[in-house]
Design a protein around this motif. Structure first.
Motif, PDB file in Angstrom:
ATOM      1  N   GLU A   1       0.829  -1.209   0.000  1.00 56.15           N
ATOM      2  CA  GLU A   1       0.000   0.000   0.000  1.00 56.15           C
ATOM      3  C   GLU A   1       0.864   1.261   0.000  1.00 56.15           C
ATOM      4  O   GLU A   1       0.525   2.257  -0.644  1.00 56.15           O
ATOM      5  CB  GLU A   1      -0.921  -0.018   1.214  1.00 56.15           C
ATOM      6  CG  GLU A   1      -2.030  -1.060   1.125  1.00 56.15           C
ATOM      7  CD  GLU A   1      -2.795  -1.193   2.421  1.00 56.15           C
ATOM      8  OE1 GLU A   1      -2.328  -0.615   3.437  1.00 56.15           O
ATOM      9  OE2 GLU A   1      -3.841  -1.876   2.442  1.00 56.15           O
ATOM     10  N   THR A   2       1.990   1.232   0.726  1.00 53.63           N
ATOM     11  CA  THR A   2       2.885   2.392   0.742  1.00 53.63           C
ATOM     12  C   THR A   2       3.499   2.627  -0.630  1.00 53.63           C
ATOM     13  O   THR A   2       3.588   3.768  -1.105  1.00 53.63           O
ATOM     14  CB  THR A   2       3.995   2.185   1.792  1.00 53.63           C
ATOM     15  OG1 THR A   2       3.393   1.931   3.068  1.00 53.63           O
ATOM     16  CG2 THR A   2       4.874   3.423   1.889  1.00 53.63           C
ATOM     17  N   VAL A   3       3.940   1.562  -1.274  1.00 55.58           N
ATOM     18  CA  VAL A   3       4.472   1.697  -2.637  1.00 55.58           C
ATOM     19  C   VAL A   3       3.393   2.231  -3.570  1.00 55.58           C
ATOM     20  O   VAL A   3       3.648   3.103  -4.416  1.00 55.58           O
ATOM     21  CB  VAL A   3       5.008   0.337  -3.126  1.00 55.58           C
ATOM     22  CG1 VAL A   3       5.418   0.422  -4.586  1.00 55.58           C
ATOM     23  CG2 VAL A   3       6.194  -0.107  -2.281  1.00 55.58           C
ATOM     24  N   THR A   4       2.176   1.731  -3.418  1.00 55.91           N
ATOM     25  CA  THR A   4       1.076   2.168  -4.282  1.00 55.91           C
ATOM     26  C   THR A   4       0.763   3.642  -4.085  1.00 55.91           C
ATOM     27  O   THR A   4       0.468   4.359  -5.053  1.00 55.91           O
ATOM     28  CB  THR A   4      -0.173   1.317  -3.990  1.00 55.91           C
ATOM     29  OG1 THR A   4       0.143  -0.070  -4.161  1.00 55.91           O
ATOM     30  CG2 THR A   4      -1.308   1.675  -4.927  1.00 55.91           C
ATOM     31  N   ASN A   5       0.841   4.113  -2.863  1.00 57.11           N
ATOM     32  CA  ASN A   5       0.517   5.512  -2.588  1.00 57.11           C
ATOM     33  C   ASN A   5       1.485   6.480  -3.243  1.00 57.11           C
ATOM     34  O   ASN A   5       1.145   7.653  -3.459  1.00 57.11           O
ATOM     35  CB  ASN A   5       0.475   5.746  -1.078  1.00 57.11           C
ATOM     36  CG  ASN A   5      -0.670   5.019  -0.406  1.00 57.11           C
ATOM     37  OD1 ASN A   5      -1.672   4.702  -1.056  1.00 57.11           O
ATOM     38  ND2 ASN A   5      -0.547   4.735   0.872  1.00 57.11           N
ATOM     39  N   ARG A   6       2.690   6.026  -3.550  1.00 60.66           N
ATOM     40  CA  ARG A   6       3.667   6.910  -4.188  1.00 60.66           C
ATOM     41  C   ARG A   6       3.353   7.163  -5.663  1.00 60.66           C
ATOM     42  O   ARG A   6       3.938   8.052  -6.286  1.00 60.66           O
ATOM     43  CB  ARG A   6       5.076   6.310  -4.087  1.00 60.66           C
ATOM     44  CG  ARG A   6       5.647   6.252  -2.689  1.00 60.66           C
ATOM     45  CD  ARG A   6       5.702   7.619  -2.017  1.00 60.66           C
ATOM     46  NE  ARG A   6       6.448   8.612  -2.756  1.00 60.66           N
ATOM     47  CZ  ARG A   6       7.747   8.853  -2.592  1.00 60.66           C
ATOM     48  NH1 ARG A   6       8.430   8.167  -1.688  1.00 60.66           N
ATOM     49  NH2 ARG A   6       8.350   9.791  -3.283  1.00 60.66           N
ATOM     50  N   PHE A   7       2.436   6.388  -6.235  1.00 61.45           N
ATOM     51  CA  PHE A   7       2.151   6.519  -7.660  1.00 61.45           C
ATOM     52  C   PHE A   7       1.553   7.873  -8.008  1.00 61.45           C
ATOM     53  O   PHE A   7       1.703   8.364  -9.125  1.00 61.45           O
ATOM     54  CB  PHE A   7       1.193   5.407  -8.110  1.00 61.45           C
ATOM     55  CG  PHE A   7       1.889   4.104  -8.391  1.00 61.45           C
ATOM     56  CD1 PHE A   7       3.047   3.767  -7.713  1.00 61.45           C
ATOM     57  CD2 PHE A   7       1.407   3.218  -9.327  1.00 61.45           C
ATOM     58  CE1 PHE A   7       3.703   2.581  -7.959  1.00 61.45           C
ATOM     59  CE2 PHE A   7       2.045   2.031  -9.587  1.00 61.45           C
ATOM     60  CZ  PHE A   7       3.200   1.703  -8.892  1.00 61.45           C
ATOM     61  N   SER A   8       0.879   8.479  -7.046  1.00 60.32           N
ATOM     62  CA  SER A   8       0.284   9.790  -7.317  1.00 60.32           C
ATOM     63  C   SER A   8       1.340  10.868  -7.515  1.00 60.32           C
ATOM     64  O   SER A   8       1.060  11.929  -8.076  1.00 60.32           O
ATOM     65  CB  SER A   8      -0.643  10.184  -6.162  1.00 60.32           C
ATOM     66  OG  SER A   8       0.084  10.232  -4.935  1.00 60.32           O
TER      67      SER A   8
END
Length: 1098
Positions: free
Chosen positions: A386-393
């Motif tokens: 989830e932390t890696v995913t949040n950086r996509f923004s």
């Protein structure tokens, strides 16, 4: 030799005695306990004697030296303070004694003896525990190092210094702050080529930097510290000795603990990175020893402003995680794994994209099965994803199309933001793929899958299913859009390779959710996406890993879609092999597909390989993509290509295609026909021949409206395959309907059905499949005959479904031809004639009889009044009436399923036909004794005036009684109109009729009551004197005989009966609904008119 030793010892002792005459009182001999050969011995010595002790030891052999030194060491251990008290009497003697022992470090050659000297020296200094003694030793060591001793002599000194600093930690601070020159010598010692010596020096630095909580290390001058780092790098670069490497590793990991100096951390990280290249680093379990220190240092490094430091530390962590042997676990408990994952999370959240990228790389290494603790920390893994995913923004979006030329230059610059975003996306995909692989591996091991040892409070969160759902949710909502955006401008083979691998993994992790996910992917254009990237990046054997990843994804997607279709259950393996062997070579652009389909390859030996197999693979891909709305090619191109392919196969002398391929071809022809020209005779014959090659057309069937329209579009196909298609369509529809009813019944049993579900349930008579059939019939009226044949010849529920379609068709057939119903009745007549012959001598009807009779009723009520069919009651209409009346007379009274539509049809024929056209029909019906007996049986079974006994036959349905009443009322009226001869009359009790209206009206169905009133009205219209229904009455209505004038005039009703009937009708006006009121009023009018006629006659 023993004599020499003995004589030497005696000489030394004599010298000690001779020196005793000069002693003062303060140096009187004292008794001390000395351990020799393991036994305590009382010895007498003084301070001056100690001056000769080193000489005594020196002249002994090595064995004797070790023996004597062991005795001194034992004395220091067994009698703490004894020697200190003796030595403190004279500082000169103490220093001389210490210096003599220090001298032995480079004069003694025997390793065991050197070890004893080292041990005694350390014990002695700890015993003295005085600052002068420590300074004296450091000075002496500095003096010895300055004398440029040989390597052989320096080694014991460095070993002793390291042991001394380890035993006396406070000495490290003194050495770091006041002996810079000695530290310089220690740095210079690292330049010696001897690796054993270097290991010894590193041991000194290790003890120096690792003691006193790191304060000593912070006190080392910056110049010396920098020099140490440089020399360490050089030493590590050329190190080959296991001992040296072990010392370096231990030293460096200890330096990481508690340090926040960015230069030191970066240097240590770099040194350890060099060490990881040596196999000894992992074989000696250094990673296990130092992982905790590394994690603590990473947390400190991530707070520094110099972001190169945490990047280097995360790189070191990645190397350790990747190269750690699987049989040596780094995290035997969950706490260690959580600590490392938290450090990685902090790195991923870093403001620097380079640090975040390296952290994602470390995360992918962490997500290996051999690094997982038991129980597996699934929730911690979810947090990482989830932390890696949040950086996509925060990723830099691709530039608009008008800036593509300059964007290409920027993306080629590694320092550009776009390049860093792409780098992070790549590492994030690698991490995500590692998580998917870990989930697959855990799913194969029951202990890890169930997470048996998880605490009960955490079991709901730490589950494999929760992790898999998290992966699917993140992939669906964030990862897919991000990758498509990034690769839209310039596709990256590495990114796409991991992306398609991640998509493939989901089909294994959550099979239950894959039907919906697969349809979503296919309908979103993922067939086109994967195929275009294969053609663009993998043609010419380029990027084989990407090609394999794309093929794996297309295989999983296709098989998931096929698994949802009942048509492919028997040839599932065939399609799987076809795709498996041909997808890797399918690296053509979509624009080249028509040419591939139109090629005429030669015969191929293997069923799954070769140009023809490639064409078959193309057809299946086109089918699956188009089935989900993804049109890879224009419809007219697909249509013509499929027709050409079928002809090409037949031209080679092979008519039988694989079932899966022929099914896809049929589907493509059906779905793309609207935008394609109609076929002439030759292509239609080709298609018919191909379809006929299949032994069972049901194995080719796909439940799609376009297939219906395609088959009935061409008469040749409709004649051969039309009935089969319609039957399969209705069978599939019936199965779906049954499954829905079963599901709703289950919901009702569980009490889970809500009002909203009840309100939103669609009308089963007008479902989508039925609407499609109605549309088909409107376009191709010949379908009606096929449906009608199903009603007459098929078993329920298929016949019922066909009847329901015809029912809906005829109820709304205002837009059809005026003679549509007339065209259907001859077919129904044939069906009735066949049923009459088949049931000759049989009492039970076949299942299709009720359906045929119902259809006749529908036709009769749907025929417009203006139609010419009512101009005369002859021909087909009369024959239908004849056969229905005969069948009705032969049925069992209990067969209400057929009697009801039969009576209903007879009534409709009489009531809807003009009165002047019904004379033959009435005459025929009244002459049918079986029919009249059937009416009598039904009428007699109506509720009597008194309570029926338990032995009475069961009452017929109210619908059947209604039809019986209405049919009799029509017969009464028309018989009176035509004065038709009656052969068999029906008996009816007027007492029961009046009693029902008076007493049982509240317990009688409204429609039944209305039909009863209609029968009574018809009787009153003919003054209760019809030959069709003979009315009887008792004394309760007309009184006792002989009848009076009034009773005789109103017979069989009588005066009392007329009064009761009037009262009953008046009461009904207050009870029944509008329809009932109309019938009551009509009945009252008939009653009044009848009374007037009677009184006028009287």
């Amino acid at each position: 030799m023993r004599a020499v030793i003995r004589s030497t010892g005696v000489a030394v002792m004599e010298a000690v005695k001779r020196s005793g005459s000069d002693r003062s009182d303060c140096t009187r001999p004292k008794n001390s306990s000395m351990v020799v050969a393991g036994r305590p011995v009382m010895v007498s010595c003084d301070v001056q004697a100690l001056l000769y002790f080193p000489l005594f030891v020196f002249v002994l052999q090595s064995v004797r030296k070790s023996f004597v030194l062991s005795g001194v060491s034992g004395l220091l251990r067994s009698s703490p303070g004894a020697l200190r008290e003796l030595l403190q009497q004279d500082l000169r003697v103490c220093l001389h004694f210490t210096s003599s022992l220090l001298g032995m470090l480079h004069s003694v050659e025997e390793p065991a003896t050197l070890g004893k000297v080292d041990q005694v020296l350390v014990q002695l200094l700890l015993e003295l525990h005085s600052e002068p003694s420590y300074r004296f030793v450091l000075d002496e060591i500095h003096k010895q190092l300055s004398d440029q001793l040989s390597v052989k002599s320096l080694l014991p000194i460095f070993n002793f210094l390291g042991n001394l600093v380890e035993a006396a930690p406070n000495l490290a601070f003194t050495l770091a702050t006041q002996y810079a020159s000695l530290l310089d010598h220690l740095c210079s010692a690292l330049l010696y080529p001897d690796e054993v010596l270097k290991a010894s020096v590193l041991y000194v630095w290790l003890r120096l930097f690792g003691t006193a909580g790191g304060l000593a290390a912070q006190s080392v001058p910056a110049a010396i510290r920098d020099r140490v780092c440089v020399l360490l790098l050089q030493t590590l670069a050329n190190a080959s000795s296991p001992l040296l490497i072990n010392k370096c590793v231990e030293f460096l990991f200890d330096r990481l603990a508690g340090s926040s100096d960015e230069v030191l951390l970066w240097s240590v990280y770099s040194c350890l990175l060099l060490l990881t290249e040596d196999a000894l680093f992992f074989s000696q379990c250094h990673a296990v020893y130092g992982i905790e220190s590394l994690v603590r240092s990473l947390k400190e490094a991530l707070r520094l402003t110099n972001l190169e430091v945490p990047q280097q530390g995360l790189l070191l962590l990645t190397e350790i995680l990747e190269r750690q042997p699987p049989n040596v676990r780094l995290f035997p408990s969950g706490g260690g794994f959580v600590a490392v994952s938290e450090a990685v999370l902090a790195g991923v959240s870093s403001s620097c994209m380079l640090v975040a990228t390296q952290a994602a790389n470390a995360g992918s290494a962490l997500l290996r099965l051999n690094h997982q603790s038991i129980p597996v920390q699934y929730r911690q893994i979810e947090a990482l994803i989830e932390t890696v995913t949040n950086r996509f923004s925060e990723l830099t979006p691709p530039p608009p199309a008008r800036h593509r030329s300059s964007a290409s230059l920027r993306r080629s610059d590694p320092s550009s933001q776009a390049s860093r975003s792409e780098g992070f996306l790549l590492q994030a995909l690698v991490c995500f793929q590692a998580a998917c692989r870990l989930a697959e591996e855990c799913a194969s091991e029951p202990v890890l899958k169930e997470n048996t040892f998880t605490a009960p409070s955490k079991h709901s969160a730490d589950t494999l299913e929760s992790l898999c759902r998290c992966l699917l949710r993140c992939c669906d909502s964030v990862w897919i859009p991000a990758v498509i955006r990034t690769c839209e401008l310039a596709p990256n083979p590495q990114i796409l390779q991991h992306f398609f691998s991640v998509l493939s993994a989901h089909f294994t992790l959550l099979p239950s959710l894959m039907p919906v996910f697969a349809k979503k992917l296919a309908s979103s254009g993922f067939y086109r996406l994967a195929l275009e990237h294969k053609a663009h990046l993998c043609a010419g054997n380029r990027n084989p890993n990407l090609n394999a990843s794309c093929c794996g994804f297309l295989q999983k997607l296709s098989m998931s879609l096929l698994a949802q279709s009942d048509s492919y259950q028997h040839d599932f393996d065939e399609v799987e092999n076809l795709l498996l062997y041909n997808l890797p070579s399918l690296c053509y652009r979509l624009s080249d597909w028509p040419c591939l389909l139109c090629e005429a390859p030669g015969l191929q030996l293997c069923e799954y390989k070769g140009p023809r197999a490639t064409q078959f693979c193309l057809l299946i891909m086109l089918h699956l993509a188009l089935q989900q709305g993804d049109r890879l090619l224009p419809d007219y191109t697909v249509f013509s290509s499929v027709v050409w392919l079928l002809r090409s196969v037949q031209d080679q002398g092979c008519c039988a295609l694989p079932l899966s391929v022929l099914r896809s071809a049929l589907y493509l022809l059906a779905v793309t026909q609207d935008k394609s020209p109609s076929l002439d005779g030759a292509p239609v014959n080709c298609i018919s021949k191909a379809l006929s090659s299949c032994q069972s057309f049901s194995s080719l069937y796909i439940h799609h409206p376009a297939l219906l329209h395609f088959i009935f579009r061409y008469p040749e196909l409709a004649e051969k395959f039309g009935p089969l298609v319609l039957e399969l369509w209705l069978t599939k529809q019936t199965e779906c309907s049954d499954s829905q009813h079963t599901m709703m019944a289950g919901v009702q049993e569980k009490g889970e059905k809500t009002d909203s579900q009840t309100d939103e349930r669609p009308d089963p008579e007008m479902d989508r499949d039925t609407v499609e059939l109605l549309t088909l019939v409107e376009k191709y009226p010949a379908v009606i005959l096929t449906l009608l044949d199903m009603v007459c010849t098929r078993e329920a529920p298929l016949a019922e479904r066909a009847l329901r379609v015809l029912d809906l068709l005829l109820r709304g057939q205002r837009d059809y031809e005026a003679d549509l119903c007339a065209n259907l009745k001859p077919t129904l007549l044939q069906a009735l004639q066949r049923l009459s012959v088949e049931n000759m001598g049989h009492s039970d009807p076949v299942n299709s009889l009720p359906l045929v009779l119902k259809l006749l009723c529908v036709l009769q009520t749907s025929d417009p009044p203006s139609s010419s069919s009512y101009s005369k009651m002859d021909g087909v209409h009369f024959k239908l009436l004849y056969h229905v009346s005969n069948i009705a007379g032969k049925l069992k009274p209990t067969n209400t399923q057929s009697l009801l539509p039969a009576f209903n049809y007879l009534y409709c024929c009489l009531s809807l036909s003009p009165a002047h056209c019904t004379d033959r029909a009435v005459s025929m019906l009244l002459s049918n004794s079986g029919l009249m007996d059937q009416l009598q049986t039904v009428l007699s079974s109506s509720p009597p005036s008194s309570t029926s006994s338990s032995s009475a036959p069961p009452l017929p349905p109210s619908g059947l009684l209604c039809c019986c009443h209405l049919l009799l009322s029509s017969l009464i009226t028309l018989q009176h109109f035509h004065s038709t001869q009656v052969h068999t009359s029906v008996r009816w009790s007027l007492d029961s009729a009046v009693h029902r209206l008076l007493v049982q009206k509240r317990n009688t169905d409204t429609l039944l009551l209305v039909s009863f009133l209609r029968l009574l009205q018809a009787q009153l219209d003919v003054d209760l004197a019809s030959a069709v229904v003979c009315v009887s009455s008792g004394s309760g209505l007309v009184g006792l005989r002989p009848l009076g004038v009034e009773d005789g005039a109103l017979y069989p009703l009588g005066t009392r009966g007329a009064q009761l009937l009037s009262a009953a009708l008046s009461g009904l006006l207050l009870q029944v609904v509008v329809l009932g009121c109309v019938c009551v009023c009509a009945c009252v009018r008939a009653c009044v008119r009848a009374s007037k006629r009677v009184w006028r006659h009287v």
